[in-house]
Design a protein around this motif. Sequence first.
Motif, PDB file in Angstrom:
ATOM      1  N   GLY A   1       0.755  -1.242   0.000  1.00 11.70           N
ATOM      2  CA  GLY A   1       0.000   0.000   0.000  1.00 11.70           C
ATOM      3  C   GLY A   1       0.783   1.288   0.000  1.00 11.70           C
ATOM      4  N   LYS A   2       2.101   1.234  -0.099  1.00  9.14           N
ATOM      5  CA  LYS A   2       2.900   2.449  -0.172  1.00  9.14           C
ATOM      6  C   LYS A   2       2.505   3.244  -1.416  1.00  9.14           C
ATOM      7  CE  LYS A   2       7.249   1.608   0.574  1.00  9.14           C
ATOM      8  NZ  LYS A   2       7.556   1.971   1.962  1.00  9.14           N
ATOM      9  N   THR A   3       2.553   4.568  -1.351  1.00 15.16           N
ATOM     10  CA  THR A   3       2.229   5.371  -2.530  1.00 15.16           C
ATOM     11  C   THR A   3       3.261   5.125  -3.630  1.00 15.16           C
ATOM     12  OG1 THR A   3       3.520   7.305  -1.875  1.00 15.16           O
ATOM     13  CG2 THR A   3       1.233   7.187  -1.083  1.00 15.16           C
ATOM     14  N   ILE A   4       2.855   5.317  -4.872  1.00 16.89           N
ATOM     15  CA  ILE A   4       3.752   5.053  -5.987  1.00 16.89           C
ATOM     16  C   ILE A   4       4.990   5.946  -5.915  1.00 16.89           C
ATOM     17  CG2 ILE A   4       2.523   6.648  -7.539  1.00 16.89           C
ATOM     18  CD1 ILE A   4       4.159   3.276  -8.517  1.00 16.89           C
ATOM     19  N   GLY A   5       4.809   7.184  -5.468  1.00 20.56           N
ATOM     20  CA  GLY A   5       5.961   8.075  -5.323  1.00 20.56           C
ATOM     21  C   GLY A   5       6.941   7.588  -4.282  1.00 20.56           C
ATOM     22  N   GLU A   6       6.418   7.148  -3.127  1.00 22.70           N
ATOM     23  CA  GLU A   6       7.290   6.632  -2.074  1.00 22.70           C
ATOM     24  C   GLU A   6       7.955   5.329  -2.506  1.00 22.70           C
ATOM     25  OE1 GLU A   6       5.672   8.123   2.232  1.00 22.70           O
ATOM     26  OE2 GLU A   6       4.579   6.463   1.304  1.00 22.70           O
ATOM     27  N   ALA A   7       7.230   4.486  -3.245  1.00 23.63           N
ATOM     28  CA  ALA A   7       7.787   3.206  -3.696  1.00 23.63           C
ATOM     29  C   ALA A   7       8.965   3.433  -4.640  1.00 23.63           C
ATOM     30  CB  ALA A   7       6.703   2.381  -4.371  1.00 23.63           C
ATOM     31  N   LYS A   8       8.800   4.350  -5.576  1.00 17.55           N
ATOM     32  CA  LYS A   8       9.906   4.650  -6.489  1.00 17.55           C
ATOM     33  C   LYS A   8      11.067   5.290  -5.735  1.00 17.55           C
ATOM     34  CE  LYS A   8       7.165   5.099 -10.716  1.00 17.55           C
ATOM     35  NZ  LYS A   8       6.717   6.000 -11.816  1.00 17.55           N
ATOM     36  N   GLY A   9      10.752   6.136  -4.771  1.00 17.71           N
ATOM     37  CA  GLY A   9      11.802   6.735  -3.956  1.00 17.71           C
ATOM     38  C   GLY A   9      12.576   5.697  -3.175  1.00 17.71           C
ATOM     39  N   GLU A  10      11.877   4.683  -2.680  1.00 19.18           N
ATOM     40  CA  GLU A  10      12.533   3.600  -1.937  1.00 19.18           C
ATOM     41  C   GLU A  10      13.522   2.849  -2.825  1.00 19.18           C
ATOM     42  OE1 GLU A  10      11.358  -0.725  -0.023  1.00 19.18           O
ATOM     43  OE2 GLU A  10       9.865   0.866   0.059  1.00 19.18           O
ATOM     44  N   ILE A  11      13.113   2.554  -4.044  1.00 17.87           N
ATOM     45  CA  ILE A  11      13.998   1.817  -4.953  1.00 17.87           C
ATOM     46  C   ILE A  11      15.183   2.671  -5.367  1.00 17.87           C
ATOM     47  CG2 ILE A  11      14.132   0.642  -7.191  1.00 17.87           C
ATOM     48  CD1 ILE A  11      11.173  -0.120  -6.799  1.00 17.87           C
ATOM     49  N   GLU A  12      14.951   3.952  -5.597  1.00 15.04           N
ATOM     50  CA  GLU A  12      16.054   4.860  -5.932  1.00 15.04           C
ATOM     51  C   GLU A  12      17.049   4.946  -4.769  1.00 15.04           C
ATOM     52  OE1 GLU A  12      18.809   7.300  -7.310  1.00 15.04           O
ATOM     53  OE2 GLU A  12      17.245   6.390  -8.554  1.00 15.04           O
ATOM     54  N   LYS A  13      16.541   5.006  -3.548  1.00 15.74           N
ATOM     55  CA  LYS A  13      17.430   5.045  -2.390  1.00 15.74           C
ATOM     56  C   LYS A  13      18.235   3.753  -2.283  1.00 15.74           C
ATOM     57  CE  LYS A  13      17.485   6.005   2.587  1.00 15.74           C
ATOM     58  NZ  LYS A  13      16.688   6.330   3.795  1.00 15.74           N
ATOM     59  N   SER A  14      17.622   2.636  -2.620  1.00 11.49           N
ATOM     60  CA  SER A  14      18.318   1.347  -2.608  1.00 11.49           C
ATOM     61  C   SER A  14      19.455   1.341  -3.619  1.00 11.49           C
ATOM     62  CB  SER A  14      17.333   0.218  -2.912  1.00 11.49           C
ATOM     63  OG  SER A  14      16.288   0.163  -1.951  1.00 11.49           O
ATOM     64  N   ALA A  15      19.207   1.918  -4.806  1.00 11.22           N
ATOM     65  CA  ALA A  15      20.251   2.013  -5.830  1.00 11.22           C
ATOM     66  C   ALA A  15      21.392   2.899  -5.345  1.00 11.22           C
ATOM     67  CB  ALA A  15      19.657   2.547  -7.128  1.00 11.22           C
ATOM     68  N   TRP A  16      21.033   3.995  -4.688  1.00  8.69           N
ATOM     69  CA  TRP A  16      22.062   4.900  -4.143  1.00  8.69           C
ATOM     70  C   TRP A  16      22.933   4.176  -3.120  1.00  8.69           C
ATOM     71  CZ3 TRP A  16      21.248   8.106   0.704  1.00  8.69           C
ATOM     72  CH2 TRP A  16      22.348   8.909   0.963  1.00  8.69           C
ATOM     73  N   LEU A  17      22.315   3.382  -2.247  1.00  5.32           N
ATOM     74  CA  LEU A  17      23.076   2.614  -1.262  1.00  5.32           C
ATOM     75  C   LEU A  17      24.098   1.721  -1.966  1.00  5.32           C
ATOM     76  CD1 LEU A  17      21.965   0.790   1.914  1.00  5.32           C
ATOM     77  CD2 LEU A  17      23.128  -0.510   0.150  1.00  5.32           C
ATOM     78  N   CYS A  18      23.680   1.074  -3.050  1.00  5.54           N
ATOM     79  CA  CYS A  18      24.605   0.218  -3.793  1.00  5.54           C
ATOM     80  C   CYS A  18      25.816   1.022  -4.269  1.00  5.54           C
ATOM     81  CB  CYS A  18      23.891  -0.404  -4.991  1.00  5.54           C
ATOM     82  SG  CYS A  18      22.617  -1.611  -4.571  1.00  5.54           S
ATOM     83  N   GLU A  19      25.576   2.209  -4.763  1.00  8.63           N
ATOM     84  CA  GLU A  19      26.664   3.047  -5.255  1.00  8.63           C
ATOM     85  C   GLU A  19      27.593   3.479  -4.125  1.00  8.63           C
ATOM     86  OE1 GLU A  19      24.257   4.913  -9.086  1.00  8.63           O
ATOM     87  OE2 GLU A  19      24.227   5.949  -7.162  1.00  8.63           O
ATOM     88  N   VAL A  20      27.018   3.819  -2.979  1.00  4.76           N
ATOM     89  CA  VAL A  20      27.832   4.221  -1.835  1.00  4.76           C
ATOM     90  C   VAL A  20      28.750   3.073  -1.412  1.00  4.76           C
ATOM     91  CG1 VAL A  20      27.789   4.852   0.616  1.00  4.76           C
ATOM     92  CG2 VAL A  20      26.236   5.978  -0.993  1.00  4.76           C
ATOM     93  N   TYR A  21      28.200   1.874  -1.292  1.00  8.77           N
ATOM     94  CA  TYR A  21      29.015   0.739  -0.851  1.00  8.77           C
ATOM     95  C   TYR A  21      30.015   0.298  -1.911  1.00  8.77           C
ATOM     96  CZ  TYR A  21      27.287  -0.066   3.800  1.00  8.77           C
ATOM     97  OH  TYR A  21      27.040   0.078   5.139  1.00  8.77           O
ATOM     98  N   ALA A  22      29.635   0.418  -3.175  1.00  6.88           N
ATOM     99  CA  ALA A  22      30.590   0.083  -4.236  1.00  6.88           C
ATOM    100  C   ALA A  22      31.792   1.014  -4.189  1.00  6.88           C
ATOM    101  CB  ALA A  22      29.899   0.172  -5.597  1.00  6.88           C
ATOM    102  N   ASP A  23      31.550   2.271  -3.844  1.00  5.90           N
ATOM    103  CA  ASP A  23      32.622   3.270  -3.814  1.00  5.90           C
ATOM    104  C   ASP A  23      33.420   3.275  -2.507  1.00  5.90           C
ATOM    105  OD1 ASP A  23      31.952   4.135  -6.352  1.00  5.90           O
ATOM    106  OD2 ASP A  23      30.655   5.754  -5.640  1.00  5.90           O
ATOM    107  N   LYS A  24      32.780   2.946  -1.387  1.00  5.09           N
ATOM    108  CA  LYS A  24      33.403   3.145  -0.080  1.00  5.09           C
ATOM    109  C   LYS A  24      33.904   1.859   0.600  1.00  5.09           C
ATOM    110  CE  LYS A  24      33.458   6.617   1.854  1.00  5.09           C
ATOM    111  NZ  LYS A  24      34.483   7.684   1.866  1.00  5.09           N
ATOM    112  N   SER A  25      33.504   0.697   0.120  1.00  8.51           N
ATOM    113  CA  SER A  25      33.837  -0.535   0.850  1.00  8.51           C
ATOM    114  C   SER A  25      35.330  -0.808   0.912  1.00  8.51           C
ATOM    115  CB  SER A  25      33.103  -1.731   0.230  1.00  8.51           C
ATOM    116  OG  SER A  25      31.724  -1.665   0.505  1.00  8.51           O
ATOM    117  N   ALA A  26      36.065  -0.444  -0.134  1.00 11.34           N
ATOM    118  CA  ALA A  26      37.519  -0.664  -0.090  1.00 11.34           C
ATOM    119  C   ALA A  26      38.139   0.088   1.084  1.00 11.34           C
ATOM    120  CB  ALA A  26      38.152  -0.217  -1.410  1.00 11.34           C
ATOM    121  N   GLU A  27      37.644   1.289   1.324  1.00  9.54           N
ATOM    122  CA  GLU A  27      38.131   2.082   2.463  1.00  9.54           C
ATOM    123  C   GLU A  27      37.630   1.505   3.782  1.00  9.54           C
ATOM    124  OE1 GLU A  27      37.028   6.400   4.465  1.00  9.54           O
ATOM    125  OE2 GLU A  27      36.793   6.147   2.296  1.00  9.54           O
TER     126      GLU A  27
END
Length: 456
Positions: free
Chosen positions: A74-100
């Motif tokens: 039941g999440k709104t479509i805007g919040e649902a897309k925002g959730e997935i975008e935030k998940s993608a951002w997390l992937c980018e953060v960990y891809a860039d920062k995990s070596a450190e």
Amino acid sequence: MDFYTINPTTGEKIKGYNYEPFASISKKLDAAQEAFSFWSKLPLAERSKHVKNLAQSLRKNIEAGAKAIVEEMGKTIGEAKGEIEKSAWLCEVYADKSAEWLSEETVQADGLMHKVRYEPLGVVLCIMPWNYPFWQAIRFAIPGIMAGNVSILKHSNNVPESALILEKIFSDAGFPKNVFQATITNHANVGKMIESPIIKGISLTGSTAVGMKVGEMAGKNLKKMVLELGGSDPFIVLDDADLPAAAKNAAQARLQNCGQSCIAGKRFIVMEKAAKEFSELLKIEMEKRITGDPTNPATQMGPLYALSAVKEVEEQVADAIRKGAKVLCGGKKMEGPGAFYPPTLITNVTMDMKVMTEEVFGPVAPIFIVKSEEEAIKIANSTEYGLGGCVWSKNLDRAERVAQKVECGSIFINAFTKSDPRMPFGGIKMSGLGRELSKYGAREFTNLKAYNIYKA
């Protein structure tokens, strides 16, 4: 079929599912162990490439993923897309920062060389809830995967399609087979998974009651665990706060995801001098929230995830009314089909009311008036929970002084509580054990191994 998913907007059945039997799950465990033997040896730079591809795959599948989230919980479509975008951002953060974040550390001691390495544990079981179907799973899985672990997701049976879509997104991103798997099963089989020697760690996000049960099983089998559990976050408004800004953010803090967030502001503790104006401003903010069909991009708040959730919120609000609370807006289930409950603001709140003593998982904001900073801190800490909280004041020194005395894992000043992959996330008291996100979450499911080298 063992169970059906129900669309909380319409009350209609979506799809039927059968529980995966343990014989099949056992094969997945064996496959995960085999995948670990390969994945853990892959250079971190190569794992990073896969995770960056996953970010792209998440965005590529944002429409299908958001549709499943909206239908299942039941999440709104805007919040649902925002959730997935935030998940993608997390992937980018960990891809860039995990070596450190996972780099070895050297220590001066009595030998030729002393160093500490963060080495992967193996197969980690991820038990996740329905309220953030993509974010919760990605928030757990990616830090561990970047560290060299592999994951098996047991998602809530309210959101099985979301789990299967996630599994496919990993595959579409080119991940090696069985590094990330999902299973749709029952509690008994989860217990057997925890007992399996293949499972080396368990991460659970859920209620405190469920966390205690899973924690008991994990402890009995001496398994590493991270528990992110319930919360009843205080939203403290001091008498020198910017009240329009505080009220606007209070509405967002309480109504995000229809109030179904562990870190939502749930107890609004306001100093007496500011209480009248703050209450009036918050009422305006809550009443203008557009509630309705979550598939409509204009909708700002959809239904609760199930009718059972509506019933629980109704009981908590009714308890407050019986004990003298005044409802400024909302307070009754919305007419028509679906699990809709309106933004609800309550004043004349006392400490014996359930809205102050229990976690309210819905769009209900109780305002508790205090006479001093000391009383605000006392009320903020008068709960079994200790997840997050926030303090509002124009005087940052004063706000930080109060913040230091609030018992929680994350505190915000002049902002509402949120998660960020660059900062640690987790609670104290009955809100959980361990930390997710940031470098601290990256290291939770690793063997902190000490190397001590001496002259031959």
